[in-house]
Design a protein around this motif. Structure first.
Motif, short mmCIF file in Angstrom:
data_model
loop_
_atom_site.label_atom_id
_atom_site.label_comp_id
_atom_site.label_asym_id
_atom_site.label_seq_id
_atom_site.Cartn_x
_atom_site.Cartn_y
_atom_site.Cartn_z
N PRO A 127 1.03 3.23 5.98
CA PRO A 127 1.26 1.84 5.91
C PRO A 127 2.53 1.39 5.44
O PRO A 127 3.41 0.40 6.15
CB PRO A 127 0.42 1.34 4.80
CG PRO A 127 -0.84 2.32 4.77
CD PRO A 127 0.04 3.58 5.12
N TRP B 244 5.23 -12.87 1.74
CA TRP B 244 4.98 -11.52 2.28
C TRP B 244 3.93 -10.54 1.26
O TRP B 244 3.21 -9.78 1.74
CB TRP B 244 6.30 -10.93 2.40
CG TRP B 244 7.15 -11.37 3.62
CD1 TRP B 244 6.71 -12.03 4.56
CD2 TRP B 244 8.19 -10.49 4.22
NE1 TRP B 244 7.58 -12.29 5.68
CE2 TRP B 244 8.50 -11.07 5.38
CE3 TRP B 244 9.09 -9.56 3.74
CZ2 TRP B 244 9.70 -10.81 6.18
CZ3 TRP B 244 10.26 -9.21 4.45
CH2 TRP B 244 10.65 -9.78 5.86
N ARG B 245 4.19 -10.88 0.18
CA ARG B 245 3.63 -10.05 -1.04
C ARG B 245 1.65 -10.42 -0.88
O ARG B 245 1.02 -9.60 -1.28
CB ARG B 245 3.77 -10.43 -2.28
CG ARG B 245 5.07 -9.73 -2.63
CD ARG B 245 5.38 -9.76 -4.26
NE ARG B 245 6.80 -9.55 -4.48
CZ ARG B 245 7.85 -10.33 -4.68
NH1 ARG B 245 7.55 -11.76 -4.70
NH2 ARG B 245 9.21 -9.91 -4.97
N LYS B 246 1.58 -11.55 -0.33
CA LYS B 246 0.08 -11.95 -0.25
C LYS B 246 -0.45 -11.72 1.44
O LYS B 246 -1.66 -11.50 1.37
CB LYS B 246 0.23 -13.52 -0.27
CG LYS B 246 0.36 -14.03 -1.60
CD LYS B 246 0.38 -15.40 -1.58
CE LYS B 246 0.81 -15.96 -2.92
NZ LYS B 246 1.19 -17.44 -2.98
N ARG B 247 0.38 -10.97 2.05
CA ARG B 247 -0.06 -10.72 3.30
C ARG B 247 -0.88 -9.25 3.36
O ARG B 247 -0.78 -8.47 2.26
CB ARG B 247 1.24 -10.33 4.34
CG ARG B 247 2.19 -11.63 4.48
CD ARG B 247 1.45 -12.66 5.58
NE ARG B 247 1.18 -12.12 6.72
CZ ARG B 247 2.02 -12.12 7.76
NH1 ARG B 247 3.02 -12.60 7.97
NH2 ARG B 247 1.60 -11.49 9.01
N SER B 248 -1.72 -9.13 4.18
CA SER B 248 -2.71 -7.73 4.21
C SER B 248 -1.84 -6.51 4.26
O SER B 248 -2.48 -5.39 3.57
CB SER B 248 -3.82 -7.83 5.12
OG SER B 248 -2.97 -7.91 6.38
N TRP B 249 -0.74 -6.54 4.81
CA TRP B 249 -0.14 -4.97 5.03
C TRP B 249 0.80 -4.85 3.59
O TRP B 249 1.08 -3.55 3.46
CB TRP B 249 1.07 -5.27 6.14
CG TRP B 249 1.77 -6.31 5.90
CD1 TRP B 249 1.96 -7.51 6.63
CD2 TRP B 249 3.20 -6.37 5.13
NE1 TRP B 249 3.02 -8.38 6.23
CE2 TRP B 249 3.77 -7.73 5.23
CE3 TRP B 249 3.57 -5.48 4.30
CZ2 TRP B 249 4.88 -8.01 4.46
CZ3 TRP B 249 4.93 -6.08 3.38
CH2 TRP B 249 5.41 -7.25 3.54
N TYR B 250 1.00 -5.55 2.60
CA TYR B 250 1.71 -5.38 1.52
C TYR B 250 1.12 -4.30 0.72
O TYR B 250 1.74 -3.46 0.22
CB TYR B 250 1.85 -6.69 0.79
CG TYR B 250 2.97 -6.63 -0.40
CD1 TYR B 250 4.33 -6.34 -0.31
CD2 TYR B 250 2.36 -6.30 -1.64
CE1 TYR B 250 5.06 -6.02 -1.63
CE2 TYR B 250 3.12 -6.13 -2.85
CZ TYR B 250 4.50 -5.79 -2.67
OH TYR B 250 5.20 -5.63 -3.85
N GLU B 251 -0.22 -4.39 0.02
CA GLU B 251 -0.75 -3.91 -0.95
C GLU B 251 -0.69 -2.29 -0.55
O GLU B 251 -0.51 -1.28 -0.95
CB GLU B 251 -2.01 -4.16 -1.35
CG GLU B 251 -2.39 -3.52 -2.74
CD GLU B 251 -3.81 -3.91 -3.33
OE1 GLU B 251 -4.26 -3.23 -4.15
OE2 GLU B 251 -4.14 -5.25 -3.11
N PRO B 252 -1.31 -2.10 0.78
CA PRO B 252 -1.45 -0.61 1.23
C PRO B 252 0.00 0.02 1.36
O PRO B 252 0.14 1.14 0.97
CB PRO B 252 -2.12 -0.75 2.50
CG PRO B 252 -2.92 -2.06 2.51
CD PRO B 252 -2.02 -3.01 1.86
#
Length: 164
Positions: free
Chosen positions: A12, A52-60
């Motif tokens: 990711p 951006w931190r709340k987007r689905s790509w951020y944590e993975p």
């Protein structure tokens, strides 16, 4: 291409744009405000950073980068620290660092404790003594001793099951 190389390219974090990767790196380092980060990643608006931190790509992506950084840069540093702690003044710190090193080496499971390991050793020794006694009784031709020993062990096991 090897499976490991393919996973590295397709993780990711690697799929992000350079700006997104920079955000993840800066967040991993910590101590940077949105206002400081925005210009470093080419954004005029600092609120975009928090979006951006709340987007689905951020944590993975953050987890993939953290795993990569820990396995690379920090793993050897952590191991050297653990080795240094083997000489700590506190015996508890020494024990904890030794246990962690053994777990990392695959010599202890995460569920192992020094007490549990000692109990396993005692049980293995007791099982060996019982097997020796059973073999000796069989060699001597004393079936009475074998059946007596079996009944005794059955009672012990029943007691263990009721006590647990």
């Amino acid at each position: 291409m090897s499976k490991k190389q393919d996973e590295a390219i397709n993780d990711p974090f690697s799929r992000l744009t350079k700006a997104q990767q920079t955000l993840v790196r800066l967040d991993f380092e910590g101590g940077h405000s949105n206002k400081e980060i925005a210009p470093k990643i080419g954004l005029k608006n600092e609120t975009t950073v928090s979006h951006w931190r709340k987007r689905s790509w951020y944590e993975p992506a953050f987890n993939a980068y953290a795993s990569k950084a820990i396995k690379g840069k920090y793993k050897s540093l952590a191991l050297r620290t653990l080795i240094d702690l083997l000489n700590a003044k506190s015996e508890m710190v020494q024990l904890q660092s030794a246990t962690t090193i053994l777990k990392m080496a695959g010599m202890l499971s995460d569920n192992d404790t020094p007490e549990l390991t000692q109990a396993k050793v005692r049980k293995a020794n007791a099982d060996a003594r019982v097997a020796e006694a059973r073999a000796k009784a069989m060699e001597d031709g004393s079936n009475d001793a074998v059946s007596l020993l079996d009944r005794f062990l059955d009672k012990l096991e029943e007691g263990d099951h009721h006590g647990s």
